[in-house]
Design a protein around this motif. Structure first.
Motif, PDB file in Angstrom:
ATOM      1  N   VAL A   1      -5.170  11.322   2.859  1.00 45.34           N
ATOM      2  CA  VAL A   1      -4.220  11.496   1.766  1.00 45.34           C
ATOM      3  C   VAL A   1      -5.030  11.660   0.490  1.00 45.34           C
ATOM      4  N   GLN A   2      -4.383  12.088  -0.568  1.00 44.85           N
ATOM      5  CA  GLN A   2      -5.095  12.339  -1.815  1.00 44.85           C
ATOM      6  C   GLN A   2      -5.341  11.071  -2.620  1.00 44.85           C
ATOM      7  N   ALA A   3      -4.491  10.063  -2.461  1.00 43.50           N
ATOM      8  CA  ALA A   3      -4.676   8.813  -3.190  1.00 43.50           C
ATOM      9  C   ALA A   3      -3.953   7.677  -2.473  1.00 43.50           C
ATOM     10  N   VAL A   4      -4.466   6.471  -2.661  1.00 44.67           N
ATOM     11  CA  VAL A   4      -3.845   5.271  -2.107  1.00 44.67           C
ATOM     12  C   VAL A   4      -3.785   4.228  -3.223  1.00 44.67           C
ATOM     13  N   GLU A   5      -2.585   3.693  -3.448  1.00 44.51           N
ATOM     14  CA  GLU A   5      -2.402   2.625  -4.425  1.00 44.51           C
ATOM     15  C   GLU A   5      -2.203   1.316  -3.684  1.00 44.51           C
TER      16      GLU A   5
ATOM     17  N   MET B   1      -5.690   7.639  13.901  1.00 46.73           N
ATOM     18  CA  MET B   1      -4.343   7.479  14.455  1.00 46.73           C
ATOM     19  C   MET B   1      -4.195   6.147  15.189  1.00 46.73           C
ATOM     20  N   LYS B   2      -5.220   5.733  15.903  1.00 42.24           N
ATOM     21  CA  LYS B   2      -5.198   4.464  16.645  1.00 42.24           C
ATOM     22  C   LYS B   2      -4.852   3.296  15.731  1.00 42.24           C
ATOM     23  N   HIS B   3      -5.390   3.331  14.522  1.00 34.94           N
ATOM     24  CA  HIS B   3      -5.174   2.233  13.581  1.00 34.94           C
ATOM     25  C   HIS B   3      -4.098   2.543  12.539  1.00 34.94           C
ATOM     26  N   GLY B   4      -3.541   3.753  12.560  1.00 35.40           N
ATOM     27  CA  GLY B   4      -2.545   4.140  11.562  1.00 35.40           C
ATOM     28  C   GLY B   4      -3.135   4.224  10.161  1.00 35.40           C
ATOM     29  N   ILE B   5      -4.374   4.651  10.083  1.00 38.57           N
ATOM     30  CA  ILE B   5      -5.081   4.715   8.803  1.00 38.57           C
ATOM     31  C   ILE B   5      -4.608   5.924   8.009  1.00 38.57           C
ATOM     32  N   GLN B   6      -4.236   5.704   6.763  1.00 36.14           N
ATOM     33  CA  GLN B   6      -3.946   6.762   5.790  1.00 36.14           C
ATOM     34  C   GLN B   6      -4.831   6.475   4.596  1.00 36.14           C
ATOM     35  N   GLN B   7      -5.943   7.158   4.519  1.00 37.77           N
ATOM     36  CA  GLN B   7      -6.998   6.832   3.567  1.00 37.77           C
ATOM     37  C   GLN B   7      -7.329   8.004   2.666  1.00 37.77           C
TER      38      GLN B   7
ATOM     39  N   LYS C   1       0.848  -1.182   0.000  1.00 39.09           N
ATOM     40  CA  LYS C   1       0.000   0.000   0.000  1.00 39.09           C
ATOM     41  C   LYS C   1       0.888   1.238   0.000  1.00 39.09           C
ATOM     42  N   THR C   2       0.633   2.162  -0.937  1.00 45.23           N
ATOM     43  CA  THR C   2       1.400   3.398  -1.039  1.00 45.23           C
ATOM     44  C   THR C   2       0.436   4.573  -1.046  1.00 45.23           C
ATOM     45  N   SER C   3       0.713   5.581  -0.224  1.00 44.55           N
ATOM     46  CA  SER C   3      -0.115   6.786  -0.158  1.00 44.55           C
ATOM     47  C   SER C   3       0.540   7.905  -0.941  1.00 44.55           C
ATOM     48  N   PHE C   4      -0.291   8.748  -1.535  1.00 49.76           N
ATOM     49  CA  PHE C   4       0.196   9.893  -2.298  1.00 49.76           C
ATOM     50  C   PHE C   4      -0.510  11.160  -1.821  1.00 49.76           C
ATOM     51  N   ASP C   5       0.253  12.203  -1.591  1.00 47.52           N
ATOM     52  CA  ASP C   5      -0.294  13.500  -1.212  1.00 47.52           C
ATOM     53  C   ASP C   5       0.694  14.567  -1.660  1.00 47.52           C
TER      54      ASP C   5
END
Length: 130
Positions: free
Chosen positions: A18-22, A100-106, A3-7
Protein backbone atom coordinates in the motif's frame (compact mmCIF):
# COMPACT_ATOMS: atom_id res chain seq x y z
CA UNK A 1 -3.68 -0.53 18.14
CA UNK A 2 -5.54 0.88 15.15
CA UNK A 3 -3.96 0.43 11.71
CA UNK A 4 -5.31 2.04 8.53
CA UNK A 5 -3.90 1.54 5.02
CA UNK A 6 -4.08 4.11 2.25
CA UNK A 7 -3.71 3.51 -1.49
CA UNK A 8 -5.44 6.23 -3.54
CA UNK A 9 -4.57 4.84 -6.99
CA UNK A 10 -6.23 1.86 -8.68
CA UNK A 11 -2.90 0.49 -9.90
CA UNK A 12 -1.85 0.09 -6.27
CA UNK A 13 -3.90 -3.09 -5.95
CA UNK A 14 -1.29 -4.81 -8.15
CA UNK A 15 1.77 -3.89 -6.10
CA UNK A 16 1.50 -6.27 -3.13
CA UNK A 17 1.80 -3.23 -0.87
CA UNK A 18 0.00 0.00 0.00
CA UNK A 19 1.13 3.59 -0.35
CA UNK A 20 0.86 4.48 3.34
CA UNK A 21 -0.02 2.97 6.71
CA UNK A 22 -1.26 4.99 9.69
CA UNK A 23 -0.94 3.59 13.20
CA UNK A 24 -2.77 4.99 16.22
CA UNK A 25 -2.74 3.87 19.83
CA UNK A 26 0.15 1.45 19.48
CA UNK A 27 1.82 -0.19 22.47
CA UNK A 28 5.23 -0.43 20.85
CA UNK A 29 7.25 -0.32 17.66
CA UNK A 30 9.89 -2.86 16.60
CA UNK A 31 12.51 -1.59 14.15
CA UNK A 32 14.15 -4.67 12.62
CA UNK A 33 17.61 -4.59 11.16
CA UNK A 34 17.80 -5.91 7.63
CA UNK A 35 17.41 -9.68 7.68
CA UNK A 36 19.30 -11.87 5.23
CA UNK A 37 19.98 -15.54 4.53
CA UNK A 38 22.46 -16.26 7.31
CA UNK A 39 22.31 -19.62 9.06
CA UNK A 40 22.51 -20.33 12.81
CA UNK A 41 26.32 -20.36 12.64
CA UNK A 42 26.41 -16.87 11.09
CA UNK A 43 27.40 -18.11 7.65
CA UNK A 44 25.86 -16.21 4.71
CA UNK A 45 24.16 -18.25 2.00
CA UNK A 46 25.76 -18.66 -1.41
CA UNK A 47 22.57 -20.15 -2.88
CA UNK A 48 20.40 -18.44 -5.52
CA UNK A 49 18.16 -15.47 -4.69
CA UNK A 50 15.06 -17.63 -4.47
CA UNK A 51 16.60 -19.91 -1.83
CA UNK A 52 18.01 -16.91 0.01
CA UNK A 53 14.57 -15.27 0.17
CA UNK A 54 13.09 -18.39 1.79
CA UNK A 55 15.77 -18.26 4.53
CA UNK A 56 15.48 -14.47 4.86
CA UNK A 57 11.73 -14.67 5.44
CA UNK A 58 12.21 -17.45 8.00
CA UNK A 59 14.80 -15.33 9.84
CA UNK A 60 12.50 -12.29 9.80
CA UNK A 61 9.52 -14.32 11.05
CA UNK A 62 11.64 -15.75 13.89
CA UNK A 63 13.00 -12.33 14.89
CA UNK A 64 9.54 -10.75 14.96
CA UNK A 65 7.98 -13.66 16.87
CA UNK A 66 10.77 -13.92 19.45
CA UNK A 67 10.50 -10.16 20.00
CA UNK A 68 6.85 -10.56 21.01
CA UNK A 69 5.37 -9.05 17.85
CA UNK A 70 3.35 -10.50 14.95
CA UNK A 71 4.15 -10.45 11.24
CA UNK A 72 0.60 -9.31 10.48
CA UNK A 73 1.54 -5.99 12.07
CA UNK A 74 4.43 -5.21 9.72
CA UNK A 75 3.73 -1.66 8.56
CA UNK A 76 6.89 -1.07 6.54
CA UNK A 77 8.89 -3.67 4.63
CA UNK A 78 11.87 -2.52 2.61
CA UNK A 79 13.39 -4.93 0.09
CA UNK A 80 17.01 -4.58 -0.92
CA UNK A 81 18.20 -6.76 -3.78
CA UNK A 82 21.20 -6.95 -6.04
CA UNK A 83 18.92 -7.49 -9.03
CA UNK A 84 15.29 -6.30 -9.18
CA UNK A 85 14.63 -8.26 -12.39
CA UNK A 86 15.69 -11.51 -10.71
CA UNK A 87 13.56 -10.64 -7.69
CA UNK A 88 10.45 -10.06 -9.83
CA UNK A 89 11.08 -13.03 -12.13
CA UNK A 90 12.09 -15.67 -9.59
CA UNK A 91 10.87 -14.64 -6.14
CA UNK A 92 7.36 -13.20 -6.32
CA UNK A 93 5.78 -16.65 -5.83
CA UNK A 94 7.58 -16.77 -2.47
CA UNK A 95 7.29 -13.11 -1.45
CA UNK A 96 3.57 -12.60 -2.17
CA UNK A 97 2.42 -15.76 -0.32
CA UNK A 98 4.48 -14.61 2.70
CA UNK A 99 2.52 -11.33 2.70
CA UNK A 100 -0.80 -13.10 2.20
CA UNK A 101 -0.08 -15.75 4.86
CA UNK A 102 0.15 -13.04 7.50
CA UNK A 103 -2.34 -10.59 5.95
CA UNK A 104 0.39 -7.97 5.71
CA UNK A 105 -0.53 -4.62 4.13
CA UNK A 106 2.68 -2.64 4.31
CA UNK A 107 4.34 0.40 2.87
CA UNK A 108 7.25 -0.87 0.78
CA UNK A 109 10.36 0.43 -0.90
CA UNK A 110 12.18 -1.87 -3.33
CA UNK A 111 15.80 -0.94 -3.93
CA UNK A 112 18.38 -2.45 -6.24
CA UNK A 113 21.77 -2.13 -4.60
CA UNK A 114 25.26 -2.64 -5.96
CA UNK A 115 25.98 -5.31 -3.39
CA UNK A 116 25.10 -6.81 -0.03
CA UNK A 117 27.32 -8.54 2.53
CA UNK A 118 29.35 -11.48 1.17
CA UNK A 119 27.33 -13.52 -1.36
CA UNK A 120 23.90 -12.25 -0.27
CA UNK A 121 21.38 -11.07 -2.88
CA UNK A 122 18.25 -10.06 -0.91
CA UNK A 123 17.58 -8.32 2.41
CA UNK A 124 14.30 -7.48 4.18
CA UNK A 125 14.03 -4.58 6.64
CA UNK A 126 10.80 -4.34 8.64
CA UNK A 127 9.00 -2.03 11.03
CA UNK A 128 6.37 -3.76 13.17
CA UNK A 129 3.85 -2.27 15.59
CA UNK A 130 1.93 -3.69 18.54
Amino acid sequence: MQKTSFDPWAWGKNTNSVQAVEVKQSEGTLYCSGQVAINLDGIPSSEDMRSQLVQTIANLEQLISESGYECKNIVRLNVFTTNTNDFFNTCMDIYVPFLMKHGIQQATTLLEVKGLFATLTVELEATVVK
